[in-house]
Write a protein that holds these residues in place. Structure first.
Motif, mmCIF file in Angstrom:
data_model
loop_
_atom_site.group_PDB
_atom_site.id
_atom_site.type_symbol
_atom_site.label_atom_id
_atom_site.label_comp_id
_atom_site.label_asym_id
_atom_site.label_seq_id
_atom_site.Cartn_x
_atom_site.Cartn_y
_atom_site.Cartn_z
ATOM 1 N N UNK A 49 1.682 -4.619 -2.260
ATOM 2 C CA UNK A 49 1.466 -4.410 -3.692
ATOM 3 C C UNK A 49 1.412 -2.931 -4.060
ATOM 4 N N UNK A 50 2.137 -2.109 -3.304
ATOM 5 C CA UNK A 50 2.092 -0.670 -3.536
ATOM 6 C C UNK A 50 2.569 -0.267 -4.915
ATOM 7 N N UNK A 51 3.559 -0.991 -5.463
ATOM 8 C CA UNK A 51 4.090 -0.650 -6.783
ATOM 9 C C UNK A 51 3.023 -0.802 -7.856
ATOM 10 N N UNK B 178 -6.326 5.264 -0.752
ATOM 11 C CA UNK B 178 -5.801 5.261 -2.122
ATOM 12 C C UNK B 178 -5.887 3.871 -2.747
ATOM 13 N N UNK B 179 -5.450 2.854 -2.001
ATOM 14 C CA UNK B 179 -5.466 1.492 -2.529
ATOM 15 C C UNK B 179 -6.893 1.040 -2.851
ATOM 16 N N UNK B 180 -7.832 1.382 -1.975
ATOM 17 C CA UNK B 180 -9.213 0.959 -2.214
ATOM 18 C C UNK B 180 -9.834 1.721 -3.371
ATOM 19 N N UNK B 181 -9.388 2.956 -3.591
ATOM 20 C CA UNK B 181 -9.875 3.709 -4.757
ATOM 21 C C UNK B 181 -9.365 3.105 -6.062
ATOM 22 N N UNK B 182 -8.292 2.286 -5.962
ATOM 23 C CA UNK B 182 -7.726 1.628 -7.152
ATOM 24 C C UNK B 182 -8.199 0.181 -7.266
ATOM 25 N N UNK C 242 6.088 -4.617 -2.871
ATOM 26 C CA UNK C 242 5.610 -3.850 -1.720
ATOM 27 C C UNK C 242 6.344 -2.508 -1.663
ATOM 28 N N UNK C 243 5.735 -1.556 -0.993
ATOM 29 C CA UNK C 243 6.348 -0.247 -0.782
ATOM 30 C C UNK C 243 6.425 0.001 0.723
ATOM 31 N N UNK C 244 7.532 0.573 1.164
ATOM 32 C CA UNK C 244 7.727 0.882 2.575
ATOM 33 C C UNK C 244 7.745 2.398 2.748
ATOM 34 N N UNK C 245 6.951 2.895 3.711
ATOM 35 C CA UNK C 245 7.013 4.298 4.120
ATOM 36 C C UNK C 245 7.757 4.361 5.441
ATOM 37 N N UNK C 246 8.754 5.230 5.507
ATOM 38 C CA UNK C 246 9.646 5.258 6.664
ATOM 39 C C UNK C 246 9.764 6.678 7.203
ATOM 40 N N UNK C 247 9.776 6.796 8.544
ATOM 41 C CA UNK C 247 9.915 8.106 9.189
ATOM 42 C C UNK C 247 10.805 7.966 10.417
ATOM 43 N N UNK C 248 11.558 9.024 10.707
ATOM 44 C CA UNK C 248 12.445 9.041 11.873
ATOM 45 C C UNK C 248 12.192 10.308 12.670
ATOM 46 N N UNK C 249 12.208 10.166 13.993
ATOM 47 C CA UNK C 249 11.976 11.327 14.842
ATOM 48 C C UNK C 249 11.498 10.923 16.212
ATOM 49 N N UNK C 250 10.826 11.845 16.886
ATOM 50 C CA UNK C 250 10.288 11.580 18.235
ATOM 51 C C UNK C 250 9.153 10.553 18.148
#
Length: 645
Positions: A374-376, A462-466, A436-444
């Motif tokens: 429910x990030x949006x 952040x979510x709990x503060x909201x 939903x929101x996806x956070x994505x990272x690429x690397x080692x």
């Protein structure tokens, strides 16, 4: 002969027989006596100038004459006041008749927080005037005599829990802050849990409580130590980071099982869960393995756990260090909520995006993501930008966010690079729902896990503060994290190794041969106990072979073994296999009490900068006072000039 005396005599006779015959039924009698002792209410009124506390009077006491001592919490128009002590509040009725005018004047003139002793009769409150919010709300005490034991000046803040006070002010006037019900509760909770721990270890399992020195010598590795000057030129003590070496030496000495409520010191700044001096429940056992230590600690916590916090279930779940890092991005996972890290490298392996291809084509390269439910609905663009900036500043790592709109349309700069099939695979892999929101990272691998683990916790905050509840504040999730690496590459010089925990940790039995060929690949027999995302304990099976210990110090860590010559000599003298653990008492009580900081469960804590704001320690010492220690202070130029003036 009284029944109690007869029972005690019988118990003493049974104890004598038990030493001879080791009969288990004798322990049952002992336990029943202990239980009956626990059921007896604490006697707070022996040896003191009162008959009752301010929190214990009830309707059953009506008609009794009582003497109370405490602080004036509140006074109103000379008609009544509320008296407070450590256990509660009692309303006091001030006499209005002429015969008691001196009592009225004494109480009327006494400022709030003055200490008084009153004697009077317990009466019921008039109909309609009972206070259901006070345990003593059905009664009040009609005063006959009163004495102001000590008048109070105007204070910097009121002694009420709902009065907002800065932490700095609370620490500056700690002796006043300690009067609050919350601090009283926290310190008494701490005392009760420590007492139960002592019972469990010493009375039930034969541990020996041994005090170890706090003046010791410098030891290799670990955190910075506090240095203490001696009167011998050039010679210094150090305050120990923990009793690690002493408890190992106690095992060499045949004590078999040791325990201590130990004071420990690290010359580091304070954090919400750390300060320069702290307390551990320190434990060591001979002839034990990792499973034995874990069972002991699980039983210890069950036995000492406050009943009002609900039961805890054992055995605690266990997770390897590699699993914890891969799924949570940390070695101390908070398992109260999901949002686990998911490897999506296979989805992106054929996606023609430069930074993704650079990542997946490297030996340790990977693409990982977390899904924010429910990030949006709860997060805004500025929140995502803040999260990305945090990842960039702390880890030098780029993080992208993807938003799934209804009907599975992907809103992201990546959408044009993903085929319909890849889009579907990504949704399936992350179990993404609408909004939903996806956070994505690429690397080692390790770096990506660390950054997403940090994003997971920041996002949860952040979510709990909201208003979205992810972590149940009443839940207690314990977790053992095991199979840590024995050594880590130094950040400043990756070609060199340092101990992941401390140099006395034994290698995993399956990896012992690697110690002499590929030490960076060796797992350790170290174990951490995690509670709700905080490390509350850590321990290990120790190296008990002198040659192996010397090899680790001298060859692997490049440390001077002479600094530990006493320990190496001891290990040559028939050291038994041994291991132990230390529980961080301050952190544990902080979590049990639901306090925001360990400073709320320590009577006299230090500030974030390691200062005692009440006494202003550390303080200056004059050159004359330093002279016996053969020390001179090398002042910075600005301070030297100021001192001259």
């Amino acid at each position: 002969m009284s029944f109690r005396h007869g029972l005690r005599l019988l118990y003493s006779q049974l104890s004598l027989f038990s030493r001879e015959l080791n009969r288990p039924w004798c322990r049952c009698v002992s336990n029943s006596l202990a239980l009956s002792s626990e059921k007896r209410a604490s006697d707070f009124n022996s040896f003191v100038a009162r008959t009752n506390t301010c929190g214990e009077l009830r309707s059953a006491h009506v008609g009794q004459e009582v003497t109370l001592c405490g602080w004036i919490q509140y006074q109103r128009q000379g008609l009544f006041l509320v008296l407070r002590d450590f256990e509660g509040l009692t309303q006091i009725i001030i006499p209005q008749d002429e015969a008691h005018s001196h009592v009225k004047k004494a109480l009327y003139d006494a400022p709030v927080e003055s200490v008084v002793r009153v004697t009077g009769t317990v009466i019921s409150r008039p109909p309609g005037q009972k206070n259901p919010r006070m345990p003593t709300g059905d009664i009040e005490v009609k005063v006959k005599t009163a004495e102001v034991l000590n008048s109070c000046k105007k204070l910097p803040f009121e002694i009420k829990d709902f009065i907002k006070k800065s932490e700095a002010l609370r620490m500056q006037y700690r002796y006043l802050d300690l009067r609050s019900f919350q601090m009283q509760h926290n310190l008494r909770l701490r005392s009760q849990m420590v007492m139960k721990m002592r019972e469990y270890l010493c009375n039930l399992h034969g541990f020996v409580d041994v005090e170890t020195p706090t003046l010791f010598k410098r030891t290799p590795g670990g955190a910075k130590e506090f240095v203490v000057p001696s009167r011998e030129p050039g010679r210094f003590y150090c305050l120990p980071q923990s009793p690690q070496q002493f408890k190992q030496l106690l095992m060499v000495g045949g004590l078999d099982r040791y325990f201590q409520v130990a004071r420990c010191y690290r010359d580091e700044g304070s954090k919400p869960d750390r300060q320069p001096e702290f307390t551990q429940i320190d434990i060591e056992m001979s002839f034990v393995d990792q499973a034995g230590i874990q069972r002991l600690i699980e039983g210890l916590l069950q036995y000492s756990w406050p009943s009002e916090r609900g039961p805890i279930t054992t055995p605690f779940p266990s997770m390897s260090y590699a699993e914890a890092l891969a799924e949570y991005g940390t070695d101390k996972p908070d398992t109260r909520f999901g949002m686990k890290i998911i490897d999506v490298s296979d989805v992106f392996r054929s996606v023609e995006i430069g930074f993704v291809q650079n990542a997946v084509n490297k030996p340790q390269g990977t693409v990982k993501a977390i899904c924010i439910p429910q990030g949006v609905r709860h997060l805004q663009n500025k929140d995502f930008e803040s999260l990305k900036e945090s990842a960039k500043s702390q880890f030098n790592q780029e993080v992208l966010h993807l938003i799934l709109k209804p009907y599975e349309s992907l809103k992201s700069p990546l959408s044009k690079f993903l085929s319909v099939e890849q889009h579907s695979e990504l949704i399936q892999a992350l179990k993404v729902q609408a909004d939903d929101v996806v956070l994505l990272a690429a690397g080692e691998h390790e770096k990506v896990c660390l950054v997403l683990g940090n994003m997971r916790l920041e996002t949860a905050n952040l979510l709990e503060s909201r208003g979205l509840v992810l972590r149940d504040p009443t839940a207690f999730h314990f977790l053992w994290v095991v199979d840590f690496p024995l050594f880590l590459h130094k950040e400043e010089n990756p070609a060199e190794l340092e101990s992941a925990h401390h140099p006395f940790t034994a290698p995993h039995p399956s990896d012992t041969s690697l110690l002499y060929s590929e030490p960076a690949k060796v797992r350790s027999q170290h174990y951490d106990l995690v509670l709700n995302g905080s490390e509350i304990g850590g321990g290990s099976i120790r190296i008990h072979n002198a040659e192996q210990q010397r090899f680790v110090l001298e060859t692997v860590l490049k440390e001077d073994p002479e600094l530990l010559s006493h320990l190496l000599e001891a290990l040559k003298c028939g050291a038994p296999p041994h291991g132990g653990i230390a529980l961080g008492l301050d952190r544990l009580i902080c979590l049990v009490a639901g306090a925001p900081s360990i400073r709320d469960v320590i009577a006299f804590p230090k500030s974030f900068k390691g200062r005692d704001l009440m006494s202003n320690a550390p303080d200056y010492i004059t050159p004359e006072e330093l002279e016996p220690y053969h020390i001179q202070v090398a002042w910075p130029a600005a301070e030297a000039e100021a001192n001259k003036n």
